[in-house]
Write a protein that holds these residues in place. Structure first.
Motif, PDB file in Angstrom:
ATOM      1  N   ARG A  85      19.609 -17.569 -41.611  1.00  0.00           N
ATOM      2  CA  ARG A  85      19.280 -16.393 -42.421  1.00  0.00           C
ATOM      3  C   ARG A  85      20.281 -15.291 -42.091  1.00  0.00           C
ATOM      4  O   ARG A  85      20.521 -14.999 -40.921  1.00  0.00           O
ATOM      5  CB  ARG A  85      17.858 -15.876 -42.123  1.00  0.00           C
ATOM      6  N   ARG A  86      20.849 -14.705 -43.145  1.00  0.00           N
ATOM      7  CA  ARG A  86      21.717 -13.541 -42.928  1.00  0.00           C
ATOM      8  C   ARG A  86      20.809 -12.330 -42.848  1.00  0.00           C
ATOM      9  O   ARG A  86      20.015 -12.078 -43.752  1.00  0.00           O
ATOM     10  CB  ARG A  86      22.743 -13.373 -44.039  1.00  0.00           C
ATOM     11  N   VAL A  87      20.912 -11.600 -41.744  1.00  0.00           N
ATOM     12  CA  VAL A  87      20.028 -10.456 -41.499  1.00  0.00           C
ATOM     13  C   VAL A  87      20.860  -9.207 -41.248  1.00  0.00           C
ATOM     14  O   VAL A  87      22.044  -9.290 -40.907  1.00  0.00           O
ATOM     15  CB  VAL A  87      19.086 -10.702 -40.293  1.00  0.00           C
ATOM     16  N   GLN A  88      20.196  -8.073 -41.417  1.00  0.00           N
ATOM     17  CA  GLN A  88      20.812  -6.805 -41.022  1.00  0.00           C
ATOM     18  C   GLN A  88      19.748  -5.899 -40.442  1.00  0.00           C
ATOM     19  O   GLN A  88      18.574  -6.010 -40.783  1.00  0.00           O
ATOM     20  CB  GLN A  88      21.539  -6.147 -42.179  1.00  0.00           C
ATOM     21  N   ASP A  89      20.189  -5.030 -39.542  1.00  0.00           N
ATOM     22  CA  ASP A  89      19.267  -4.082 -38.923  1.00  0.00           C
ATOM     23  C   ASP A  89      19.303  -2.757 -39.680  1.00  0.00           C
ATOM     24  O   ASP A  89      19.952  -2.643 -40.722  1.00  0.00           O
ATOM     25  CB  ASP A  89      19.567  -3.908 -37.434  1.00  0.00           C
ATOM     26  N   ARG A  90      18.647  -1.757 -39.144  1.00  0.00           N
ATOM     27  CA  ARG A  90      18.536  -0.452 -39.811  1.00  0.00           C
ATOM     28  C   ARG A  90      19.904   0.159 -40.073  1.00  0.00           C
ATOM     29  O   ARG A  90      20.110   0.845 -41.062  1.00  0.00           O
ATOM     30  CB  ARG A  90      17.704   0.499 -38.958  1.00  0.00           C
ATOM     31  N   ASP A  91      20.862  -0.094 -39.198  1.00  0.00           N
ATOM     32  CA  ASP A  91      22.195   0.483 -39.337  1.00  0.00           C
ATOM     33  C   ASP A  91      23.111  -0.343 -40.235  1.00  0.00           C
ATOM     34  O   ASP A  91      24.275   0.003 -40.409  1.00  0.00           O
ATOM     35  CB  ASP A  91      22.834   0.646 -37.957  1.00  0.00           C
ATOM     36  N   GLY A  92      22.599  -1.453 -40.758  1.00  0.00           N
ATOM     37  CA  GLY A  92      23.409  -2.309 -41.623  1.00  0.00           C
ATOM     38  C   GLY A  92      24.196  -3.363 -40.866  1.00  0.00           C
ATOM     39  O   GLY A  92      24.899  -4.165 -41.461  1.00  0.00           O
ATOM     40  N   ALA A  93      24.095  -3.366 -39.537  1.00  0.00           N
ATOM     41  CA  ALA A  93      24.790  -4.372 -38.737  1.00  0.00           C
ATOM     42  C   ALA A  93      24.020  -5.678 -38.816  1.00  0.00           C
ATOM     43  O   ALA A  93      22.795  -5.688 -38.836  1.00  0.00           O
ATOM     44  CB  ALA A  93      24.890  -3.914 -37.290  1.00  0.00           C
ATOM     45  N   GLY A  94      24.730  -6.770 -38.865  1.00  0.00           N
ATOM     46  CA  GLY A  94      24.032  -8.046 -38.930  1.00  0.00           C
ATOM     47  C   GLY A  94      24.967  -9.222 -38.967  1.00  0.00           C
ATOM     48  O   GLY A  94      26.155  -9.112 -38.683  1.00  0.00           O
ATOM     49  N   GLY A  95      24.405 -10.334 -39.331  1.00  0.00           N
ATOM     50  CA  GLY A  95      25.126 -11.587 -39.394  1.00  0.00           C
ATOM     51  C   GLY A  95      24.116 -12.700 -39.595  1.00  0.00           C
ATOM     52  O   GLY A  95      23.015 -12.466 -40.102  1.00  0.00           O
ATOM     53  N   TRP A  96      24.477 -13.893 -39.178  1.00  0.00           N
ATOM     54  CA  TRP A  96      23.634 -15.068 -39.385  1.00  0.00           C
ATOM     55  C   TRP A  96      22.846 -15.397 -38.129  1.00  0.00           C
ATOM     56  O   TRP A  96      23.395 -15.448 -37.037  1.00  0.00           O
ATOM     57  CB  TRP A  96      24.489 -16.241 -39.810  1.00  0.00           C
ATOM     58  N   VAL A  97      21.541 -15.635 -38.302  1.00  0.00           N
ATOM     59  CA  VAL A  97      20.624 -15.945 -37.204  1.00  0.00           C
ATOM     60  C   VAL A  97      19.852 -17.208 -37.588  1.00  0.00           C
ATOM     61  O   VAL A  97      19.467 -17.380 -38.749  1.00  0.00           O
ATOM     62  CB  VAL A  97      19.643 -14.766 -36.986  1.00  0.00           C
ATOM     63  N   HIS A  98      19.609 -18.082 -36.617  1.00  0.00           N
ATOM     64  CA  HIS A  98      18.808 -19.275 -36.876  1.00  0.00           C
ATOM     65  C   HIS A  98      17.373 -18.855 -37.193  1.00  0.00           C
ATOM     66  O   HIS A  98      16.819 -17.966 -36.538  1.00  0.00           O
ATOM     67  CB  HIS A  98      18.843 -20.223 -35.667  1.00  0.00           C
ATOM     68  N   TYR A  99      16.770 -19.505 -38.175  1.00  0.00           N
ATOM     69  CA  TYR A  99      15.436 -19.110 -38.633  1.00  0.00           C
ATOM     70  C   TYR A  99      14.373 -19.180 -37.535  1.00  0.00           C
ATOM     71  O   TYR A  99      13.387 -18.455 -37.558  1.00  0.00           O
ATOM     72  CB  TYR A  99      15.004 -19.938 -39.851  1.00  0.00           C
TER      73      TYR A  99
END
Length: 173
Positions: A85-99
């Motif tokens: 899943r591609r995710v992002q935090d409140r600041d818009g930072a993110g990437g791909w994380v295993h579900y």
């Protein structure tokens, strides 16, 4: 230069037709859904694990850009690919994380310096607690303007505009 004008008008007209057709589609046809789960995108989840690698792409071979180190932190899923899943935090930072590192348990991040939490969804109600910026709270029910939240043994109602992790139009029972 005048040779480009008709092409520009043609593109503008085609775009206007596209917007008109899109506006006539039922809301369900406009909603974006994940290819894997068929759940709405974007949507909010939380970190299940105490640590989670955030990768550049959806596989173990992609480089780890950083590590999320906060269990319960709200994240927004913006894309799906297999078990990733591609995710992002409140600041818009993110990437791909295993579900497997994510949970459907909803949390929010307090986005106000000192957020008053009221005993009922009314700014005239008694204040039951104050939460500091960055507090991760469990999300309960929400009306259009208010959400019930709990953290550190305290619970109550907070104005939705001071929370990150809940859609502004979202209503929860």
């Amino acid at each position: 230069m005048s040779g480009f004008l008709p092409v520009k008008r043609l593109v503008s007209a085609a775009f206007a037709v596209f917007l008109t057709v899109l506006g006539t589609l039922p809301a369900s046809a406009q909603d974006k859904r994940g290819q894997v789960t068929n759940l709405p995108l974007p949507r909010f989840v939380s970190m299940k694990a105490a640590e989670g690698n955030v990768r550049r792409g959806p596989s173990l071979t992609h480089r780890i850009d950083w590590v999320f180190k906060r269990r319960g932190m709200p994240l927004q899923i913006t894309a799906e690919y297999g078990n990733w899943r591609r995710v992002q935090d409140r600041d818009g930072a993110g990437g791909w994380v295993h579900y497997a590192l994510l949970s459907g348990v909803r949390t929010v991040l307090v986005d106000a310096e000192l957020l008053p939490v009221y005993t009922s969804p009314d700014p005239k109600a008694p204040v039951s607690a104050q939460f500091e910026t960055g507090v991760v709270a469990r999300l309960g029910s929400c009306s259009l303007d208010w959400c019930q939240i709990s953290a550190g043994g305290y619970r109550g109602w907070a104005q939705k505009t001071n929370l990150w992790g809940v859609d502004p139009a979202e209503i929860r029972e």
